[in-house]
Structure formats: C-alpha cells, structure tokens
Design an enzyme around this catalytic site. Structure first.
Site, mmCIF file in Angstrom:
data_model
loop_
_atom_site.group_PDB
_atom_site.id
_atom_site.type_symbol
_atom_site.label_atom_id
_atom_site.label_comp_id
_atom_site.label_asym_id
_atom_site.label_seq_id
_atom_site.Cartn_x
_atom_site.Cartn_y
_atom_site.Cartn_z
ATOM 1 N N LYS C 76 0.859 -1.180 0.000
ATOM 2 C CA LYS C 76 0.000 0.000 0.000
ATOM 3 C C LYS C 76 0.899 1.235 0.000
ATOM 4 C CE LYS C 76 -3.860 2.089 2.642
ATOM 5 N NZ LYS C 76 -4.716 1.986 3.847
ATOM 6 N N SER C 151 -9.807 2.366 3.114
ATOM 7 C CA SER C 151 -8.885 3.054 2.246
ATOM 8 C C SER C 151 -7.942 2.149 1.454
ATOM 9 C CB SER C 151 -8.050 4.014 3.082
ATOM 10 O OG SER C 151 -7.209 3.294 3.967
ATOM 11 N N SER C 175 -10.213 -0.031 7.254
ATOM 12 C CA SER C 175 -9.576 0.105 5.938
ATOM 13 C C SER C 175 -8.931 -1.139 5.374
ATOM 14 C CB SER C 175 -8.529 1.229 5.985
ATOM 15 O OG SER C 175 -9.162 2.484 5.928
#
Lengths: 95, 489, 484
Positions: C76, C151, C175
């Site tokens: 990420k 997210s 998330s």
C-alpha cells in the site's frame, strides 16, 4: 449542530488551510453534518468513566542515549522544496 | 528588596534548560553545539512521514535528578502531550511537551540575597519537552527568505516553572543564578548561556502596595543572560508603573527584550490569538519512573551547591563569601578542589581561582572548563608560592607563561631562572652589600624618628630586590634588613 | 500461476516448478495488461522487482531461503519505500521519495519477498471507497462501476484481480476489512501494536494498524508471521510473544464459543448480507462451534467517538505537511502564512481538509472536553463491552460492512453516509482488538464479508477459525468475471 461561518474561518486559520470564498458555504454545511453525527456522544453517560488515549496498556520504552543518526543532510534535502547553504528556505519570517 | 514607592512587583520565571544528553529527546541525532546547519537533523527531527519518537532514557533521568535537587515530588507516571502551532522551526507542527502530568511536581529553591538573608522560591513544576530549531533571518541565502536550521530541533529541555514568588529583579536574578548553579552542579546542563543552554521567560506584574489582587502580567521571552534579565525587569517594572500612574492599563502580552539596544517591544504576532489544542500524544506511552530508579538517582546525585558551600567552609576554612562564589559554580568548584589538592594551600588557591584566573577567563570569555591553565597547573604554581620558591609578583609572570603554553610552573621557573633566593647566607651578604653601598640612606634612616622609620624600609627593599634581580625572598630580606639596621642604631 | 495461493507459490518456488523471475514477470505482465481497468497499482517497480527476483532465485538455489523468498507482493502506498515514491494517495506527497523503509517493508525484504509496486488508496487513508485518492478511484474487479472500498482499495482490488498474490494494507477504522469484504478477499487487522508503525504514514496514531491482504486465511497467516515484530523504533509496538500463525490453522473448532452481537444485525444491515453472514454462522456451527448471543451495548457510539478521535489525531499528524521540508509547496507564496495555507489547501483533497478541520474543532478551546474528552471516555466504554464479551466467548462474528460494494458517487455529498460504512469495523480499532474479514457469500454477484473479531493477540485463533471455514466453503476461491 450548526457551525457558524466565522468558526469555520477560525478553524481554517488554526489549521492553515485556505478556504475559497466560493466553497465556504458548502464546507460549512458538510462540517455541520459531521458535527451532528459526533454530537450523538453527548447522550452517552460517561460519569466516572476514565478517558483512555491509548487502546493498549503499557509504558514507554526508553532509548539509550547513544548517537545512532549520522549526517544525512544531502539525502534529506534532496527532496526539499527550497534549500540553500544547507538551510530550508521559507518566505521571510517576521516576528 | 527593591521597591518603588506605592507599588509591589510580582515576578515568576519559566526557565528552559537544555539537558546535556548526547542525543535528542526523541531521536538518535547528536545535540553537539555548533555543527553545520541541518547536519544533526535526522528524519525524525525533520518530521518525515512515518517517523516516530522514542524517548531518551538519559533525558528522563536528568529531569528526575532536577526534581530530586529541588526536593520536588517526582511524577512516577508522567505523560506527553502535543502542543499544536505552525512555525517553520517546528517541523511536526506541534511540540511534544508535558501538560497534565509533568515529570517533576512542586519543589523549593532557597536563594541568598545581598543583605545576607535567604528566601524560598517555590517551583510549581518542571516538565520535559523538545526544543525547536532556529530561524535565521540574515545570512548567505536569498534575500526575502528565512533559513531554517533544525539541528536544535528535538534537543531535550526541561521547562522549570516557578511560582510568582519574586518581588524584585535582585530576587529573580538570584533565583536564576541558583538554578544555573543547581543544574550545572548535578551535571544535567552545561550552563552555557551564550549558546542558549538556559533561557528565561520572565512574567512581571505590579500591584498597589499591600494589595491582594495581582495585576495584569506581561511575559518577556527568551532572555539568555542574567544582566539582560536584570535590565529588562527594571525597565518593565518602570514601564508598567508609569502606565498605571498615568491612568493607563497593562495589556497581557508577550514581549521581546533586545539586550544590545536595551529596549523591549511587544510581539504582535498571531501567536497571541493561538489556541494550542493540547492533547495526549498517541505516539508515546506513559513514562513510568520506578522507586528503584529514583533511589538510584538520589544516591548518585552529585553534591548540591548549598552542601558544597558549607563543606568548603568546613573543609578548607574558606570564608562564607569565598565558599559562596566558588561553591555555587560547578566548574569553578571542581577546578578549585583539584588545584587545592595539588597546591596544598586552599586559601591561596581560592584567591587565585577567584582572582587572577577568573579575571583572565572573563576578559577572554573562556569558560573554566576550557581554561588554558589547568587546575593541576595552577595548583603547581601555587605550591611554589606557598613554599616561598617564588614571590607573588613572579607568580603572575609564571601564570602568564602557563597561559601561553610554556609548560608547568616548575618548568617555567627553571627555564627563566626565577627561583627565589632563600639561602640566608647569600641574602645576608646581599643586604650587607646594599647597606654598605648606600651609606646616605642608612644615615637618613638612623636620623629619622622611630615612628617614621618603617616607611624608609621600602627604599632598601627596592635596592636589594634590584640587586637580586627580583629573586630574593622578600620575607627573608625583610627580616635580615630589620635585624641589620637595628644593629646600626 | 496467478490463481495459486502464496502457500502454493512457496512450494512451487522451492520445488523449482517455476522461478521467481518467471513469477515476477508473470505478475508484472498482468499488471501492465489489467491495471488500466482497475487503477489499483499506482507505481510499478518492474526493474527493482526483477532484480530482487534474480537475487531470490539465487537464494532459492542455494537452499535455506527465507519463508517468502521470491514471492511477489504489493505494498500500500502508505508504507515508506526507500528510493520509491510514497504518495499516501495525496498530491501533497506526489513527489515524495523517502530515504528510508517502513519496518513492514523491511520485514518483507528480509523474508525475501519481491515488491512489484505500490497500491492506490484513499488520500492519507481517509475514505471508505477509494474515491479520495489523488490518483483517481480504484474500480472493483467484481463490478467496475462499483467502489472497491477503502482506504486499502488498491491493495484489495489488486489481490482480487490477481495482479499480485498478496498486498499489505492498513486499517484505522476498517480500511483493511471493508475493502477485503467488498473485493471478496481475506484481510486481517492485527491487535494494535502487533505490527510496527514505523515508516507507515500516520493517519490516527492510536488506531492505525498494518495487516495483510490475500485470498486465503492460510496466506494471511504466512504474511502476518512476516509482518509482526517488536520494533524499538515504534514506542507503541508491543512486546508480546509472536505465535506461529500457520501451526494452529488446522486445529478443530469444536466447542469454540462464537459471540454473535445483536447490535451487528440491526437496522441498516442489507438483507442479503445478513443472510450470507447467518449462513456462515450456521456453517461454523455445523463444524462444532457454539453460537452465543451477546451484546455490545455501546456499539452505536463507536462511529461518533471515532469521528472525534481519528480527526483529532489526524489534525496534528498532518501538520507536518507544510511545504517546508518535503512534499508539495504552492507556487510563489507571498509570505509564510500564504505558503502554509495555500500549500495545504492545494496539496490536500477535500476529505482530508474536512477531517483536519473537524479534528481542529474537537480539540479547540471550549470544545475539548465535550468532544475529545468525551470520546476518550466512550472509547473506554467500548473497550469494556468487548472485555466483558470475551469473558463469555472466544471470538465475535458478524458482518464486515452493512452492504456489498456500492456504485461510485452513490453516497452523495453528505460525508456521514460514507462514514457509516465502517459502523461494524470501527469499534475494534477503538478497543485495539484484532479483526478480519473473510468472503462468505455473494449478493447481486458482489462479495459479502464475514467479520471475525478476536481477543487481544488472538490472531492465531482468528486465522484458525477462518481457515476452518475456508476448508468447507468456496467463496474465497471465486474470482471476478474475466479474471480466472
């Protein structure tokens, strides 16, 4: 919860975020909606409840006082927006 | 007590003390003074994304030591908060500090005043925090900009907050000096004021004499010398009284004092309207100091200035005045004791340390720690004065030689042939020769009233010292001269 | 190869069925071909990946290679990667190349993993739909007019589209779990402090926690073993024994007490989602687990408490982005205040600005006690709810989110509609507990997630439950149309 426009302006100053005149009404409305959500907290009975700022109990670990970080100015300033003579430059600060 | 008729002055101090750790409070970057800009600012100090603080153990211990030195309650569980504001020398946009649970609680400091009295000044608390970097407004960079050096960012500080217990500049300065003496004596701060190692914020207000109600106070920030503090307080007290007597009122504000121009001004920055939004720092956990740690630090706490002064009187027979001067300064007291060990004469060593040495260091702005004349060297010199090898006058010449690096006292005395003549046979001959060569002076002496004869001795002494090229032992010459002249009467 | 799990890939690499270079090239090709459809990967590090793959093959040939040697993964874009842009999905850091690695990145490097690139995400991890990314939204591989969740939407979509067998992710209020649910994969948020936060760009420091995303619980166990570590650089990383997460996967769940909180099956829960979750509960019951009705009475307060605490911490965490030391700086600032306020107005997107303003409000003079102080008390109440529940049960199960993936823009202009997406996941962040999401059904051809909440440091048990569930169900093996 109604938040006033002046309050938004004060927050924007504190947070150093310029808010465009054309969007301030919208920003105010959406922020008001979120504050309405968080205002649900007021209904909770928290008398005698200890506030917690960390999810886990624990105590701070301490570091030995030994130099582990050597000069990395070149690498760190390579990604800086404006430097000269090893200094980070900003518009002149008036005290 | 300094008082201006009709008004009482109320003073409180906030003192920032840079802790003498090797590294920053939350990173492993060096805190050494004077490095090239930003060469001691690592990714953590620069608040690079994703970096996190880890607390320096030594900084915690130093703070606890301060607490022990002022007999304060130690916060066994203290915590860090974030104080939010934007400034270019504050890389994270918040200062990590302590608010609700400081590491040092209430304490006491006793100050001595010029009239010999003492007074207790209460410490409200002392907390750990990080220093900011520096903004340079002039330098070798584009005009219209300020240059930011973050080497100082993250240097550990304790901020000591006093109660408003002081009523004059004298008391405030005495308190500031006492704190300086304490933190340097226990070794938690190098005390170098010119490098910003100790900085004082002074809160000042005035009120009608005897009134219970405190007046509006102003805060003058970042004073870094005792002299400036004294000047600034006097000035600010006058300003406030003048204003009030003219029917005006005091604005609560932050002021800056310029020591060079001796003027102060209000800081009209937006700082005033700030709202620091303190909240617990989620990156740091509660700091626990165990009883065991506290006891270990207490056991190993270096001697405090008050105890040291008392010991100097007792152990070395110094006067209270000398003990006070030597004992209050950590560097000086170590120097004095080391030199005395070598010289074997405390009184003479005290005189030289406070006199010749201090004056010379002062005039060249050198700290005692960096003295070109080491304590051992001064001790060696004083040993030669004490055993009459050289006169006090010659000693000054030898001192000069040591200062410029010519070697030890003995080496210089030897090299320059300064050794005093103390051989009584040689001295008797020398005195006899001088008397014989100056019959007129001798006659004059004999014909002078007994009461005034003593004054005439100086003339003979001068001749004898000249003849000996200054190497005659003056005490011995004095005795021989007196004896020989007596024989002639 | 793209349909193999990590466990299978490790076996293949070690038996020399294929090389790491082949595997890496295979996934790089897939990213090149398919990513334009999903926008899941925003930085591809092909050269570095192939170099790492060559090195991995050498280690594999030499024998004694570490656990994940040669296995390709994605990070990420919230994890700092030395020499590789780390944007956090923001214009503010579009030009930011960190000179250091996050500990998570470092741990994967030690384990021999090959990094293919960085995944898209909501800006500064603030969002539940990936619509706040500076790099544009990620599309859900199951239905490209729907959001992937957020997210960590880029990581979830990449794993679902088989652009990589696994990806790292972070979870502040859901998330990891919510995008895992919406993309039909398995994701785990560990106990707070289990994985180091060093080098992971902070959103809300007391809530943020990194974890793995993969297709199976077995893979998550392998990944978590690599991610979990005590790190001296993170004061909040916890010194607690790290279990062998793979070792207990096959334990029987007979007699396991599963808590079913009534509050997680209330109004607002989509019918199809509820059915799928209830079916999963029955499946587990059939494996010998015992269902216990429980109550988490303060659940309803978790979203309001979160939207005080997270923005408050974020408002301070994001102050460092000021245009002075790194990152975006506005053009021609006329003075210092202009530099700050324009850099931050131009560099941050709308949602990030909103959260900074909310956080600033909740901490400001006169409001602190009513908002921040109160929220921290409520946080205590929420934690106590769980503590009491875990006195009766071993794990708590429920839906991960109220409904399957929704269409882009469907939450309208009211931010609160989006915030309610995390209604079932936020409480565990406030309490610091571990949680995971596993696929448990399909509604309208879109995946549904089952949430498993464990007690502190009980990740091994959660993975065991998830793995046992995946032994008798096929949901985790489903692939979006056109993928498998």
């Amino acid at each position: 919860m109604n938040i006033k426009r002046q309050e938004i302006e004060k927050l924007a100053t504190l947070a150093r975020i310029a808010i465009d005149e054309s969007t301030i009404a919208e920003v105010t409305e959406r922020l008001g909606s979120v504050l309405e959500l968080v205002d649900q907290l007021q209904a909770a009975d928290t008398s005698g409840v200890e506030a917690i700022s960390h999810p886990m109990q624990g105590t701070q670990r301490l570091r030995e006082d030994e130099v582990t970080e050597l000069n990395q100015r070149q690498a760190l300033q390579a990604i800086a927006p404006d430097t000269e003579e090893g200094l980070f430059l900003v518009p002149k600060v008036i005290e | 007590m300094q008082s201006i008729s009709g008004w009482d002055t109320v003073i409180g101090l906030e003192v920032h003390v840079q802790l003498a750790t090797k590294t920053k409070i939350f990173s492993g970057a060096s805190t050494a003074f004077g490095a090239e800009p930003n060469t001691q600012a690592c990714a953590i100090d620069l608040a690079m994304p994703g970096t996190l603080p880890v607390l320096n153990k030594q900084a915690v211990h130093y703070a606890v030591m301060f607490g022990l030195a002022v007999d304060a309650e130690i916060g066994k569980e203290s915590a860090f908060e974030r104080k939010n504001y934007f400034y270019p020398d504050l890389p994270k946009g918040y200062q990590t500090t302590q608010l609700e649970k400081p590491i040092v609680g209430r304490g006491n400091v006793e100050i001595q005043l010029a009239d010999g009295s003492t007074k207790n000044i209460r410490i409200h608390h002392a907390h750990l925090e990080e220093d900011a970097g520096k903004s340079l407004h002039e330098g070798d960079f584009r005009s219209g900009t300020s240059g930011i050096d973050l080497n100082r960012a993250g240097t550990p500080l304790i901020e000591i907050v006093s109660e408003p217990d002081m009523t004059s500049a004298e008391e405030a300065v005495a308190f500031a000096k006492k704190l300086h003496s304490i933190v340097t004596s226990i070794g938690i701060c190098d005390g170098e004021m010119s490098q910003g190692s100790m900085r004082f914020d002074v809160n000042i207000s005035v009120k009608p004499s005897g009134s219970d109600k405190l007046g509006t106070r102003t805060e003058t920030k970042n004073l870094n010398s005792f002299k400036f503090m004294e000047e600034c307080i006097a000035q600010e007290v006058d300003r406030q009284i003048d204003l009030l007597e003219d029917g005006g009122s005091i604005t609560q504000e932050t002021r800056l004092y310029n020591g060079e121009t001796k003027t102060a001004r209000s800081m009209r920055s937006k700082e005033e309207a700030n709202d620091y939004r303190y909240f617990p720092c989620p990156d740091l956990l509660p700091v626990v100091v165990t009883d065991e740690t506290i006891e270990t630090l207490r056991r190993n706490l270096p001697e405090l200035p008050d105890a040291r002064q008392a010991r100097f009187v007792k152990q070395y027979g110094l006067s209270d005045y000398d003990a006070d001067i030597l004992g209050s300064d950590a560097g000086m007291s170590v120097y004095f004791e080391t030199a005395t060990e070598k010289s074997g004469n405390a009184k003479l060593t005290a005189n030289w340390t406070m006199g010749e040495l201090a004056a010379r260091l002062n005039s060249e702005a050198i700290s005692i720690a960096n003295s070109p004349v080491s304590a051992e060297q001064l001790g060696g010199l004083i040993a030669r004065i004490a055993d009459n090898s050289i006169s006090g006058k010659m000693a000054k010449e030898v001192f000069e030689g040591i200062w410029t690096g010519e070697g030890s006292a003995d080496e210089i005395i030897e090299a320059r042939g300064l050794k005093q003549v103390s051989d009584s046979g040689a001295l008797e001959q020398m005195v006899a020769d001088v008397l014989a060569a100056n019959q007129a002076m001798v006659d004059d002496y004999i014909n002078t009233d007994q009461a005034k004869r003593k004054k005439k001795l100086g003339g003979f002494m001068g001749q004898i010292m000249k003849a000996s090229k200054g190497q005659a032992n003056p005490q011995q010459v004095n005795q021989i001269l007196a004896k020989k002249l007596n024989e002639l009467l | 190869m793209y349909n193999l799990t990590i466990a299978e890939l490790v076996r293949g690499l070690q038996s020399k069925a294929f090389s790491s270079v082949e595997l890496t090239q295979h996934f790089l090709d897939r990213i090149a071909a398919l990513n334009p459809d999903y926008n899941a990967v925003i930085t591809v590090t092909a050269d570095q990946a192939l170099k790492a793959a060559i090195a991995a093959d050498k280690r594999l040939a030499a024998g004694g290679a570490p656990a994940l040697c040669g296995v390709p993964i994605l990070h990420k874009d919230i994890f700092c990667t030395k020499g590789v842009r780390t944007s956090c999905g923001s214009k503010m850091l579009d030009n930011f190349i960190p000179p250091y690695n996050a500990t998570v990145v470092e741990n994967f490097e030690q384990a021999g993993a090959v990094v293919l690139g960085k995944t898209n995400m909501d800006e500064f991890a603030m969002g539940s739909s990936n619509e706040t990314s500076f790099y544009g939204p990620v599309k859900n591989p199951w239905s490209t007019d729907c959001v992937p969740g957020g997210s960590s939407g880029g990581s979830a979509a990449a794993v679902a589209a088989r652009l990589a067998p696994a990806a790292t992710a972070t979870d502040t209020g859901g998330s990891i779990r919510q995008p895992a649910a919406l993309c039909g994969i398995t994701g785990l948020k560990p106990t707070y402090g289990r994985v180091s936060r060093w080098g992971m760009i902070a959103f809300a420091s007391s809530l943020d926690q990194a974890g793995p995303m993969a297709r199976t619980a077995e893979d998550c166990a392998l990944l978590l073993s690599c991610m979990a570590s005590l790190d001296d650089k993170d004061s909040t990383s916890i010194d607690h024994k790290i279990d062998d997460y793979s070792a207990s996967l096959n334990n029987s769940i007979k007699g396991l007490k599963i808590g079913v909180p009534s509050e997680y099956f209330s109004e607002g829960l989509d019918k199809g989602t509820e059915q799928a979750v209830r079916q999963a509960l029955s499946d587990l019951e059939a494996q010998g687990a015992e269902l216990v009705d429980i109550s988490l009475p303060n659940s309803g307060l978790s979203v309001p408490a979160y939207y005080v605490i997270a923005p408050a911490e974020a408002s301070a965490n994001l102050s460092r982005f000021d245009g002075v030391k790194y990152g975006y700086r506005c053009e021609d600032p006329k003075d210092l205040q202009d530099l700050y306020s324009r850099t931050r107005a131009e560099g941050f997107g709308e949602e990030v600005q909103r959260r900074i303003l909310i956080g600033t409000y909740c901490l400001s003079a006169g409001y602190y006690q009513a908002y921040y102080g109160k929220a921290q008390q409520v946080r205590q109440l929420i934690r106590q709810d769980f503590t009491q529940a875990f006195e009766q049960v071993d794990v708590i199960l429920g839906p991960t989110c109220p409904s399957p993936a929704f269409k882009f823009g469907s939450k309208g202009d009211d931010p609160v509609a989006m915030y309610l997406e995390d209604i079932y996941t936020i409480a565990t962040n406030l309490a610091g507990l571990p949680g995971m999401s596993v696929p448990c059904g399909m509604v309208d051809n879109k995946p549904v997630g089952l949430q498993i909440i464990g007690n502190y440091f009980d990740e091994a048990l959660m993975l065991n439950v998830a793995h046992q569930y995946q032994q008798v169900t096929h949901w985790h093996n489903l692939a979006p149309e056109g993928i498998a």
